[in-house]
Design an enzyme around this catalytic site. Structure first.
Site, PDB file in Angstrom:
ATOM      1  N   ASP A  79     -45.048  -3.020   2.954  1.00  0.00           N
ATOM      2  CA  ASP A  79     -46.030  -3.736   2.124  1.00  0.00           C
ATOM      3  C   ASP A  79     -46.349  -2.721   1.418  1.00  0.00           C
ATOM      4  OD1 ASP A  79     -47.116  -2.510   4.566  1.00  0.00           O
ATOM      5  OD2 ASP A  79     -49.014  -2.740   3.763  1.00  0.00           O
ATOM      6  N   CYS A  94     -34.365   2.782  12.998  1.00  0.00           N
ATOM      7  CA  CYS A  94     -34.752   2.858  14.431  1.00  0.00           C
ATOM      8  C   CYS A  94     -35.826   2.070  14.439  1.00  0.00           C
ATOM      9  CB  CYS A  94     -35.252   4.263  14.667  1.00  0.00           C
ATOM     10  SG  CYS A  94     -33.602   5.385  14.579  1.00  0.00           S
ATOM     11  N   ARG A 134     -42.368  -2.081  11.281  1.00  0.00           N
ATOM     12  CA  ARG A 134     -42.235  -1.059  10.277  1.00  0.00           C
ATOM     13  C   ARG A 134     -42.177  -1.698   8.854  1.00  0.00           C
ATOM     14  NH1 ARG A 134     -37.521   3.279  11.546  1.00  0.00           N
ATOM     15  NH2 ARG A 134     -38.698   4.435   9.980  1.00  0.00           N
ATOM     16  N   PRO A 135     -43.634  -2.235   8.474  1.00  0.00           N
ATOM     17  CA  PRO A 135     -43.621  -2.763   7.182  1.00  0.00           C
ATOM     18  C   PRO A 135     -43.173  -2.096   5.888  1.00  0.00           C
ATOM     19  CG  PRO A 135     -45.769  -2.332   7.902  1.00  0.00           C
ATOM     20  CD  PRO A 135     -44.613  -1.834   8.890  1.00  0.00           C
ATOM     21  N   ARG A 164     -26.247   9.308  13.637  1.00  0.00           N
ATOM     22  CA  ARG A 164     -26.810   8.791  12.160  1.00  0.00           C
ATOM     23  C   ARG A 164     -27.468   9.937  11.523  1.00  0.00           C
ATOM     24  NH1 ARG A 164     -31.126   4.709  12.670  1.00  0.00           N
ATOM     25  NH2 ARG A 164     -31.549   5.634  10.648  1.00  0.00           N
ATOM     26  N   LYS A 181     -31.411  15.255   6.098  1.00  0.00           N
ATOM     27  CA  LYS A 181     -31.181  13.722   6.156  1.00  0.00           C
ATOM     28  C   LYS A 181     -32.250  12.964   5.232  1.00  0.00           C
ATOM     29  CE  LYS A 181     -32.379  10.510   9.632  1.00  0.00           C
ATOM     30  NZ  LYS A 181     -33.022   9.454   8.729  1.00  0.00           N
ATOM     31  N   ASN A 182     -33.416  13.103   5.495  1.00  0.00           N
ATOM     32  CA  ASN A 182     -34.388  12.316   5.104  1.00  0.00           C
ATOM     33  C   ASN A 182     -34.455  12.596   3.214  1.00  0.00           C
ATOM     34  OD1 ASN A 182     -34.545  10.606   6.973  1.00  0.00           O
ATOM     35  ND2 ASN A 182     -36.516  11.484   7.784  1.00  0.00           N
ATOM     36  N   ASP A 226     -41.204  13.089  14.234  1.00  0.00           N
ATOM     37  CA  ASP A 226     -39.570  12.896  14.547  1.00  0.00           C
ATOM     38  C   ASP A 226     -39.222  14.068  15.390  1.00  0.00           C
ATOM     39  OD1 ASP A 226     -39.295  10.759  12.997  1.00  0.00           O
ATOM     40  OD2 ASP A 226     -38.649  11.936  11.205  1.00  0.00           O
TER      41      ASP A 226
HETATM   42  N1  EPU Z   1     -46.215   1.840   6.749  1.00  0.00           N
HETATM   43  C1  EPU Z   1     -46.924   0.675   6.523  1.00  0.00           C
HETATM   44  N2  EPU Z   1     -46.561   0.183   5.378  1.00  0.00           N
HETATM   45  C2  EPU Z   1     -45.422   0.643   4.698  1.00  0.00           C
HETATM   46  C3  EPU Z   1     -44.786   1.716   4.815  1.00  0.00           C
HETATM   47  C4  EPU Z   1     -45.222   2.291   6.015  1.00  0.00           C
HETATM   48  O1  EPU Z   1     -47.593   0.367   7.282  1.00  0.00           O
HETATM   49  O2  EPU Z   1     -45.115  -0.083   3.369  1.00  0.00           O
HETATM   50  C5  EPU Z   1     -46.434   2.655   7.980  1.00  0.00           C
HETATM   51  C6  EPU Z   1     -45.323   2.697   8.974  1.00  0.00           C
HETATM   52  O3  EPU Z   1     -45.272   1.685   9.750  1.00  0.00           O
HETATM   53  C7  EPU Z   1     -45.733   3.960   9.794  1.00  0.00           C
HETATM   54  C8  EPU Z   1     -46.543   4.864   8.874  1.00  0.00           C
HETATM   55  O4  EPU Z   1     -46.948   3.862   7.704  1.00  0.00           O
HETATM   56  O5  EPU Z   1     -46.845   3.668  10.852  1.00  0.00           O
HETATM   57  C9  EPU Z   1     -45.695   5.876   8.232  1.00  0.00           C
HETATM   58  O6  EPU Z   1     -44.337   5.363   7.765  1.00  0.00           O
HETATM   59  P1  EPU Z   1     -43.455   5.939   6.791  1.00  0.00           P
HETATM   60  O7  EPU Z   1     -43.306   4.987   5.557  1.00  0.00           O
HETATM   61  O8  EPU Z   1     -43.905   7.379   6.392  1.00  0.00           O
HETATM   62  O9  EPU Z   1     -42.008   6.133   7.331  1.00  0.00           O
HETATM   63  P2  EPU Z   1     -40.750   5.647   6.753  1.00  0.00           P
HETATM   64  O10 EPU Z   1     -40.530   5.798   5.244  1.00  0.00           O
HETATM   65  O11 EPU Z   1     -40.284   4.350   7.402  1.00  0.00           O
HETATM   66  C10 EPU Z   1     -39.521   8.057   7.088  1.00  0.00           C
HETATM   67  C11 EPU Z   1     -38.279   8.486   7.829  1.00  0.00           C
HETATM   68  C12 EPU Z   1     -38.458   8.578   9.230  1.00  0.00           C
HETATM   69  C13 EPU Z   1     -39.866   9.365   9.679  1.00  0.00           C
HETATM   70  C14 EPU Z   1     -41.083   8.875   8.796  1.00  0.00           C
HETATM   71  C15 EPU Z   1     -42.266   9.583   9.068  1.00  0.00           C
HETATM   72  C16 EPU Z   1     -36.651   8.178   6.182  1.00  0.00           C
HETATM   73  C17 EPU Z   1     -35.186   7.276   6.220  1.00  0.00           C
HETATM   74  N3  EPU Z   1     -37.232   7.783   7.357  1.00  0.00           N
HETATM   75  O12 EPU Z   1     -39.758   6.726   7.672  1.00  0.00           O
HETATM   76  O13 EPU Z   1     -37.619   9.061   9.901  1.00  0.00           O
HETATM   77  O14 EPU Z   1     -40.210   9.079  11.178  1.00  0.00           O
HETATM   78  O15 EPU Z   1     -40.680   8.715   7.496  1.00  0.00           O
HETATM   79  O16 EPU Z   1     -41.825  10.941   8.840  1.00  0.00           O
HETATM   80  O17 EPU Z   1     -36.974   8.868   5.593  1.00  0.00           O
HETATM   81  C18 EPU Z   1     -35.848   9.713  11.400  1.00  0.00           C
HETATM   82  O18 EPU Z   1     -35.393  10.577  10.473  1.00  0.00           O
HETATM   83  O19 EPU Z   1     -35.684   9.731  12.688  1.00  0.00           O
HETATM   84  C19 EPU Z   1     -36.934   8.997  10.991  1.00  0.00           C
HETATM   85  C20 EPU Z   1     -37.431   7.885  11.636  1.00  0.00           C
END
Ligand code: EPU
Length: 432
Positions: A125, A117, A122-123, A399, A22-23, A307
């Protein structure tokens, strides 16, 4: 309002084939916007997140066609940067990849703030910091993200991520492949889907090096061409079936996997006393009904994946003794604990730490899927519980898990789908 109805006490046995990741898919589909030509993508998972993204691309003017159930062709040659349906973008997290892909292709983008989710704040930034470093003007107003490349085309830059972020790493990669000059991403995430996105982009003519390490170097190219690419198997779908086998004391051969991607999950399962054997493209998991307590902490790859945390939360309710789970990625990923308590689990949560008293017999209850992985965890709980479990809000599960009910029932689970709409209910139960 659909529900899963699970009769508990079943033992999973047999073979299950894992679908595409998925990701990876949710980044590769938007990445096809960067390509002038036909991208044939194999091993696409049929889940609602990929359907949503394909619908968004079609609204942007892409030609999307299914060659078979897991192979699609996307041709974005005539795509426009206007017309993305905002209600769809708001539904999913991965819509943030449209910012990088549209900026790279058109020099501008307008998207909604991403959904997905809810694990607390979940910023994005770090995504914005990256795009700005590449020369984009970014404004967030009224729930929308407006992005504009100041010089019409992005320019390569050195970007240090303050936080290891999967999304920011991949989004910056998307924006940088067609930028002028070289981009270096430092403190990059290293998940398998990051390597997969780099491989996809390179097979279409990009020059991305170092994916899978914490430094990724991207030399911008003038254009990308079409090609064929096969998405890697889904690490988390595989891990979910591994835990389901262990929890039900079953024996399941999980095929179409890359065992290397499952190392963190296999290691923790082995600590519980579960038998895990790796083959070239499969893993065999045998539960023995006698699980040891363990501690675990979620971390960026190659650490234990967040996850898989809720699924292990259920497993450890069945273990002998007290286990501790520390959530290292998100602030609020223990909401499922309230649902498990309704089934008899004894878990104390303090911030990012959960203390699980094992050796509990779970009993069926009406519970709610709080999010995608929490929903999968409730399905595992329902299969090991006595009596009947009803799970609400299953749209979260759909999803990210392709034909979840069909695959589990083929292994011996007893799950039906109850729909408010009688006609579709009959249809779903028939195919499950
Ligand atoms: N974070 C920041 N700033 C940012 C981006 C992230 O502070 O600009 C923080 C987040 O709040 C979190 C950490 O950094 O505390 C890691 O977040 P990350 O950006 O790695 O997560 P994501 O890209 O939002 C993806 C997956 C998630 C998975 C995470 C971690 C997708 C669409 N989603 O999310 O997948 O949990 O990486 O591996 O790829 C799932 O599949 O169920 C799922 C939630």
């Amino acid at each position: 309002m659909d529900q899963y109805i699970i009769r508990g006490g079943t033992r999973l046995q047999g073979e299950v084939e894992i679908s595409g990741a998925k990701n990876a898919a949710v980044a590769i589909i938007p990445a096809s916007l960067l390509v002038r030509g036909v991208c044939r993508i194999e091993n696409i998972p049929q889940i609602s997140d990929t359907d949503t993204l394909l619908t968004i691309l079609a609204e942007l003017g892409a030609r999307v066609s299914y060659l078979n159930k897991s192979t699609i062709e996307i041709d974005c040659t005539d795509a426009r940067c206007q017309g993305a349906p905002y209600d769809l973008m708001r539904k999913i997290r991965a819509s943030y990849y449209l910012i990088g892909a549209m900026l790279g292709r058109f020099g501008k983008a307008k998207t909604t703030m991403p959904g997905g989710c809810n694990f607390g704040v979940r910023p994005i930034d770090q995504h914005i910091k990256g795009m700005r470093a590449l020369g984009a003007e970014i404004n967030v107003r009224g729930g929308y993200v407006y992005a504009d490349a100041r010089e019409g085309r992005l320019r390569g830059a050195r970007i240090y991520l303050d936080k290891v972020s999967v999304g920011a790493t991949m989004n910056i990669m998307l924006a940088a492949v067609l930028a002028e000059g070289r981009t270096i991403i430092e403190n990059a995430a290293r998940e398998p889907h990051i390597v997969d996105l780099a491989n996809f982009l390179n097979s279409m003519g990009a020059d991305v090096r170092g994916a899978g390490t914490d430094t990724i170097k991207i030399n911008g190219v003038e254009e990308l061409h079409g090609g064929t690419y096969t998405i890697i198997p889904d690490q988390i779908e595989a891990g979910t079936y591994m835990v389901a086998a262990a929890a039900t004391g079953g024996e399941v051969l999980i095929t179409n996997v890359i065992p290397k991607h499952l190392e963190g999950i296999s290691a923790k399962l082995r600590e519980t006393g579960t038998f895990v054997e790796e083959y070239e493209e499969a893993v065999l998991v045998k539960g023995n009904g006698n699980l040891n307590r363990i501690n675990l902490k979620t971390m960026p790859y190659p650490g234990f994946p967040t996850d898989m945390q809720p699924q292990f939360g259920v497993l450890l309710c069945l273990a002998n003794g007290t286990s501790v789970i520390t959530e290292g990625i998100y602030d609020n990923r223990f909401k499922y604990v309230n649902e498990l308590r309704k089934m008899g689990a004894e878990i104390q949560v303090d911030g990012r730490v959960a203390v699980i008293e094992g050796g509990r017999r779970l009993s069926g209850a009406l519970v709610h899927a709080c999010d995608l992985r929490a929903g999968a965890a409730m399905v595992i709980a329902g299969m090991v519980a006595s009596g009947v479990t009803e799970i609400e809000d299953i749209h979260f599960i759909e999803r990210g898990y392709e034909r979840f009910v069909d695959k589990l029932n083929a292994l011996g689970a007893e799950i039906t789908v109850r729909s408010e709409d009688e006609e579709s209910s009959a249809r779903l139960i028939q195919i499950s």
